[in-house]
Design a protein around this motif. Structure first.
Motif, PDB file in Angstrom:
ATOM      1  N   THR A   1      45.629  36.906  39.563  1.00 47.58           N
ATOM      2  CA  THR A   1      46.626  37.680  40.299  1.00 47.58           C
ATOM      3  C   THR A   1      45.974  38.806  41.082  1.00 47.58           C
ATOM      4  O   THR A   1      46.260  38.994  42.276  1.00 47.58           O
ATOM      5  N   MET A   2      45.095  39.566  40.440  1.00 49.19           N
ATOM      6  CA  MET A   2      44.463  40.696  41.131  1.00 49.19           C
ATOM      7  C   MET A   2      43.540  40.214  42.243  1.00 49.19           C
ATOM      8  O   MET A   2      43.484  40.819  43.318  1.00 49.19           O
ATOM      9  N   GLY A   3      42.832  39.113  42.027  1.00 46.15           N
ATOM     10  CA  GLY A   3      41.986  38.569  43.095  1.00 46.15           C
ATOM     11  C   GLY A   3      42.806  38.119  44.286  1.00 46.15           C
ATOM     12  O   GLY A   3      42.413  38.313  45.441  1.00 46.15           O
ATOM     13  N   THR A   4      43.956  37.528  44.004  1.00 42.56           N
ATOM     14  CA  THR A   4      44.845  37.068  45.074  1.00 42.56           C
ATOM     15  C   THR A   4      45.436  38.246  45.844  1.00 42.56           C
ATOM     16  O   THR A   4      45.477  38.239  47.081  1.00 42.56           O
ATOM     17  N   LEU A   5      45.876  39.270  45.116  1.00 35.29           N
ATOM     18  CA  LEU A   5      46.441  40.458  45.776  1.00 35.29           C
ATOM     19  C   LEU A   5      45.396  41.166  46.630  1.00 35.29           C
ATOM     20  O   LEU A   5      45.698  41.638  47.732  1.00 35.29           O
ATOM     21  N   MET A   6      44.167  41.248  46.117  1.00 35.17           N
ATOM     22  CA  MET A   6      43.083  41.860  46.892  1.00 35.17           C
ATOM     23  C   MET A   6      42.855  41.086  48.191  1.00 35.17           C
ATOM     24  O   MET A   6      42.678  41.674  49.266  1.00 35.17           O
ATOM     25  N   GLN A   7      42.856  39.750  48.077  1.00 38.13           N
ATOM     26  CA  GLN A   7      42.607  38.922  49.258  1.00 38.13           C
ATOM     27  C   GLN A   7      43.739  39.056  50.263  1.00 38.13           C
ATOM     28  O   GLN A   7      43.501  39.128  51.480  1.00 38.13           O
ATOM     29  N   GLU A   8      44.958  39.097  49.795  1.00 35.77           N
ATOM     30  CA  GLU A   8      46.103  39.209  50.700  1.00 35.77           C
ATOM     31  C   GLU A   8      46.090  40.538  51.448  1.00 35.77           C
ATOM     32  O   GLU A   8      46.446  40.597  52.633  1.00 35.77           O
ATOM     33  N   ALA A   9      45.668  41.595  50.764  1.00 34.78           N
ATOM     34  CA  ALA A   9      45.644  42.906  51.412  1.00 34.78           C
ATOM     35  C   ALA A   9      44.360  43.115  52.218  1.00 34.78           C
ATOM     36  O   ALA A   9      44.387  43.595  53.354  1.00 34.78           O
ATOM     37  N   LEU A  10      43.219  42.763  51.606  1.00 38.68           N
ATOM     38  CA  LEU A  10      41.886  42.895  52.198  1.00 38.68           C
ATOM     39  C   LEU A  10      41.734  44.224  52.947  1.00 38.68           C
ATOM     40  O   LEU A  10      41.472  44.277  54.141  1.00 38.68           O
ATOM     41  N   ILE A  11      41.901  45.307  52.204  1.00 42.09           N
ATOM     42  CA  ILE A  11      41.819  46.653  52.749  1.00 42.09           C
ATOM     43  C   ILE A  11      40.384  47.148  52.688  1.00 42.09           C
ATOM     44  O   ILE A  11      39.788  47.245  51.615  1.00 42.09           O
TER      45      ILE A  11
ATOM     46  N   GLN B   1      42.827  51.149  47.554  1.00 43.75           N
ATOM     47  CA  GLN B   1      43.390  50.007  46.824  1.00 43.75           C
ATOM     48  C   GLN B   1      44.695  50.328  46.088  1.00 43.75           C
ATOM     49  O   GLN B   1      45.221  49.474  45.363  1.00 43.75           O
ATOM     50  N   GLU B   2      45.230  51.517  46.280  1.00 47.72           N
ATOM     51  CA  GLU B   2      46.463  51.872  45.571  1.00 47.72           C
ATOM     52  C   GLU B   2      47.606  50.884  45.840  1.00 47.72           C
ATOM     53  O   GLU B   2      48.350  50.530  44.915  1.00 47.72           O
ATOM     54  N   PRO B   3      47.796  50.397  47.084  1.00 49.58           N
ATOM     55  CA  PRO B   3      48.856  49.396  47.287  1.00 49.58           C
ATOM     56  C   PRO B   3      48.648  48.127  46.462  1.00 49.58           C
ATOM     57  O   PRO B   3      49.614  47.527  45.974  1.00 49.58           O
ATOM     58  N   VAL B   4      47.387  47.720  46.301  1.00 46.54           N
ATOM     59  CA  VAL B   4      47.079  46.542  45.483  1.00 46.54           C
ATOM     60  C   VAL B   4      47.369  46.831  44.017  1.00 46.54           C
ATOM     61  O   VAL B   4      47.957  46.005  43.307  1.00 46.54           O
ATOM     62  N   ALA B   5      46.967  48.025  43.561  1.00 44.99           N
ATOM     63  CA  ALA B   5      47.230  48.396  42.174  1.00 44.99           C
ATOM     64  C   ALA B   5      48.728  48.415  41.891  1.00 44.99           C
ATOM     65  O   ALA B   5      49.181  47.943  40.837  1.00 44.99           O
ATOM     66  N   GLU B   6      49.500  48.930  42.832  1.00 47.98           N
ATOM     67  CA  GLU B   6      50.949  49.002  42.654  1.00 47.98           C
ATOM     68  C   GLU B   6      51.558  47.606  42.548  1.00 47.98           C
ATOM     69  O   GLU B   6      52.400  47.334  41.685  1.00 47.98           O
ATOM     70  N   ARG B   7      51.111  46.693  43.399  1.00 47.10           N
ATOM     71  CA  ARG B   7      51.608  45.318  43.327  1.00 47.10           C
ATOM     72  C   ARG B   7      51.177  44.648  42.028  1.00 47.10           C
ATOM     73  O   ARG B   7      51.916  43.845  41.453  1.00 47.10           O
TER      74      ARG B   7
ATOM     75  N   LEU C   1      46.014  50.737  27.918  1.00 40.95           N
ATOM     76  CA  LEU C   1      45.036  49.749  28.378  1.00 40.95           C
ATOM     77  C   LEU C   1      45.504  49.109  29.685  1.00 40.95           C
ATOM     78  O   LEU C   1      44.718  48.940  30.622  1.00 40.95           O
ATOM     79  N   ARG C   2      46.769  48.757  29.746  1.00 39.41           N
ATOM     80  CA  ARG C   2      47.326  48.202  30.988  1.00 39.41           C
ATOM     81  C   ARG C   2      47.260  49.236  32.112  1.00 39.41           C
ATOM     82  O   ARG C   2      46.877  48.917  33.239  1.00 39.41           O
ATOM     83  N   ASP C   3      47.620  50.487  31.793  1.00 38.41           N
ATOM     84  CA  ASP C   3      47.598  51.539  32.819  1.00 38.41           C
ATOM     85  C   ASP C   3      46.198  51.715  33.392  1.00 38.41           C
ATOM     86  O   ASP C   3      46.026  51.869  34.606  1.00 38.41           O
ATOM     87  N   TYR C   4      45.191  51.706  32.517  1.00 38.99           N
ATOM     88  CA  TYR C   4      43.813  51.828  33.003  1.00 38.99           C
ATOM     89  C   TYR C   4      43.431  50.624  33.854  1.00 38.99           C
ATOM     90  O   TYR C   4      42.888  50.752  34.958  1.00 38.99           O
ATOM     91  N   THR C   5      43.708  49.425  33.341  1.00 36.02           N
ATOM     92  CA  THR C   5      43.290  48.189  34.005  1.00 36.02           C
ATOM     93  C   THR C   5      43.902  48.044  35.388  1.00 36.02           C
ATOM     94  O   THR C   5      43.234  47.569  36.326  1.00 36.02           O
ATOM     95  N   LEU C   6      45.149  48.442  35.540  1.00 32.58           N
ATOM     96  CA  LEU C   6      45.866  48.278  36.807  1.00 32.58           C
ATOM     97  C   LEU C   6      46.035  49.599  37.539  1.00 32.58           C
ATOM     98  O   LEU C   6      46.824  49.694  38.481  1.00 32.58           O
ATOM     99  N   GLY C   7      45.278  50.598  37.136  1.00 30.00           N
ATOM    100  CA  GLY C   7      45.329  51.907  37.772  1.00 30.00           C
ATOM    101  C   GLY C   7      43.931  52.415  38.081  1.00 30.00           C
ATOM    102  O   GLY C   7      43.321  52.038  39.082  1.00 30.00           O
ATOM    103  N   HIS C   8      43.394  53.238  37.190  1.00 28.31           N
ATOM    104  CA  HIS C   8      42.072  53.840  37.380  1.00 28.31           C
ATOM    105  C   HIS C   8      41.019  52.791  37.716  1.00 28.31           C
ATOM    106  O   HIS C   8      40.194  52.995  38.615  1.00 28.31           O
ATOM    107  N   GLN C   9      41.040  51.666  37.016  1.00 27.23           N
ATOM    108  CA  GLN C   9      40.021  50.635  37.227  1.00 27.23           C
ATOM    109  C   GLN C   9      40.052  50.072  38.646  1.00 27.23           C
ATOM    110  O   GLN C   9      39.021  49.637  39.176  1.00 27.23           O
ATOM    111  N   VAL C  10      41.193  50.110  39.296  1.00 28.00           N
ATOM    112  CA  VAL C  10      41.331  49.568  40.648  1.00 28.00           C
ATOM    113  C   VAL C  10      41.029  50.612  41.717  1.00 28.00           C
ATOM    114  O   VAL C  10      40.448  50.287  42.754  1.00 28.00           O
ATOM    115  N   THR C  11      41.378  51.866  41.442  1.00 28.58           N
ATOM    116  CA  THR C  11      41.381  52.872  42.516  1.00 28.58           C
ATOM    117  C   THR C  11      40.334  53.973  42.368  1.00 28.58           C
ATOM    118  O   THR C  11      40.216  54.820  43.249  1.00 28.58           O
ATOM    119  N   ARG C  12      39.555  53.969  41.298  1.00 27.86           N
ATOM    120  CA  ARG C  12      38.537  54.995  41.075  1.00 27.86           C
ATOM    121  C   ARG C  12      37.174  54.338  40.903  1.00 27.86           C
ATOM    122  O   ARG C  12      37.072  53.157  40.579  1.00 27.86           O
TER     123      ARG C  12
END
Length: 347
Positions: A123-133, A219-225, A260-271
């Motif tokens: 899912t995260m790889g797909t969202l990254m590819q769709e946004a490609l920011i 990557q915040e838009p990707v993290a939010e999705r 753990l979810r908050d880190y994985t889909l938050g800090h880990q994506v945007t920091r």
């Protein structure tokens, strides 16, 4: 007296499934039913199956390195290698990873099921590819001898900070990767850095194809999705300790799964992802006999070795010291190397 060795397992991130890795799953993945489950997830989403991608007649940079394809391939290759480690020879005491490898580490450590871990990575790889920011580049700060050079690192980071302060420019540290700085930003920021530094070895600074500005605020838009798509139910207590991209340890029986979810889909994506710190913490907290780097690919082994030198692990102060210790009593096993793989699998 048992000769079983303790090990920290290190999971690689994007950019590790390349031409040489084509067919990696066919050669090494140990569980046909599990691979079929991954394929079913992708087929249901209208995506090429991993079996089709891995079994392609030839490697395609445009096809195989896309985020929506590469993430699934790398996750599966990593998990397959983890499952192939010979538990009678090696006791895994902790798991860590680089960047996208964190998703793989979750599954290897048992914080997700293999299928749910695949859902997260795919899912995260797909969202990254769709946004490609934005994009990424990599540039070394260590010399060929790997001797620590904090002044050079600080100088390069000061250049990054100066560029990021310019109007219309975005540039930041993405991954602190051993002797390399992975930088991410918009086109103006990346262009400016390439103009500001002297080329190294005729290769660096090197743009990374099909990579977005991972581990930055872009990557915040990707993290939010990702948070919208992936619920807390996917995350559970790990069976093994996990060292994340801050160097923090998630312990079995003491992990807040919502955090753990908050880190994985938050800090880990945007920091920034501090891989060097993760390896340093792994070495000092768990003192393993071995670091086992799963496949696919063979490039992450160098970053692990450089991180250990930077941590002055076992008194290693440079590349020569690492090579001498590695030759005497191997402390680093790269499962992507045919000659080293049997040291982990026993086969």
């Amino acid at each position: 007296m048992s000769d079983r060795k303790t090990a920290v397992v290190v999971c690689p991130g994007r950019g590790t499934y390349n031409k040489a890795e084509l067919g990696y799953l066919a050669r090494h993945f140990p569980d046909a039913a599990l691979l079929a489950a991954f394929d079913a997830q992708r087929a249901a989403a209208g995506q090429d199956t991993l079996t089709a991608l891995d079994g392609a007649e030839r490697f395609s940079l445009a096809r195989h390195t896309r985020g929506d394809n590469a993430s699934g391939l790398i996750y599966a290759a990593t998990l397959g290698d983890f499952l192939a480690i010979d538990g009678e020879r090696i006791e895994v005491v902790a798991v860590t990873g680089n960047s996208m490898g964190w998703y793989s580490a979750l599954a290897c450590a048992g914080a997700t099921s293999p299928e749910d871990g695949f859902t997260i990575a795919n899912t995260m790889g797909t969202l990254m590819q769709e946004a490609l920011i934005g994009g990424q580049l990599v540039h070394p700060f260590l010399g060929d001898d790997w001797r620590p050079d904090p002044a050079r690192k600080a100088q390069l980071l000061a250049i990054v900070e100066g560029i990021d302060a310019r109007p219309g420019h975005v540039l930041a540290l993405s991954i602190d990767l051993g002797g390399m700085l992975v930088l991410a930003g918009n086109a103006a920021g990346l262009d400016a850095f390439e103009s500001a530094v002297e080329p190294v070895d005729g290769r660096f600074p090197m743009r990374l194809g099909n990579h977005a500005a991972f581990h930055t605020e872009l990557q915040e838009p990707v993290a939010e999705r990702g948070r919208e798509a992936l619920g807390t139910h996917l995350f559970g207590q790990p069976a093994l300790p996990m060292i994340d991209g801050r160097g923090a340890i998630w312990w079995p029986g003491a992990t807040d799964t919502a955090a753990l979810r908050d880190y994985t889909l938050g800090h880990q994506v945007t920091r920034p992802y501090e891989f060097t710190r993760a390896i340093t913490v792994a070495a000092r907290e768990f003192a393993p006999d071995l670091f086992v780097v799963t496949g696919p690919g063979t490039t992450l082994g160098g970053a692990v070795a450089q991180s250990l030198v930077l941590a002055d692990w076992r008194g290693m102060g440079d590349k020569a010291a690492f090579k001498a210790l590695q030759a005497r009593d191997p402390l680093l096993i790269s499962m992507g190397l045919a000659e080293q793989r049997p040291l982990a699998t026993g086969q």
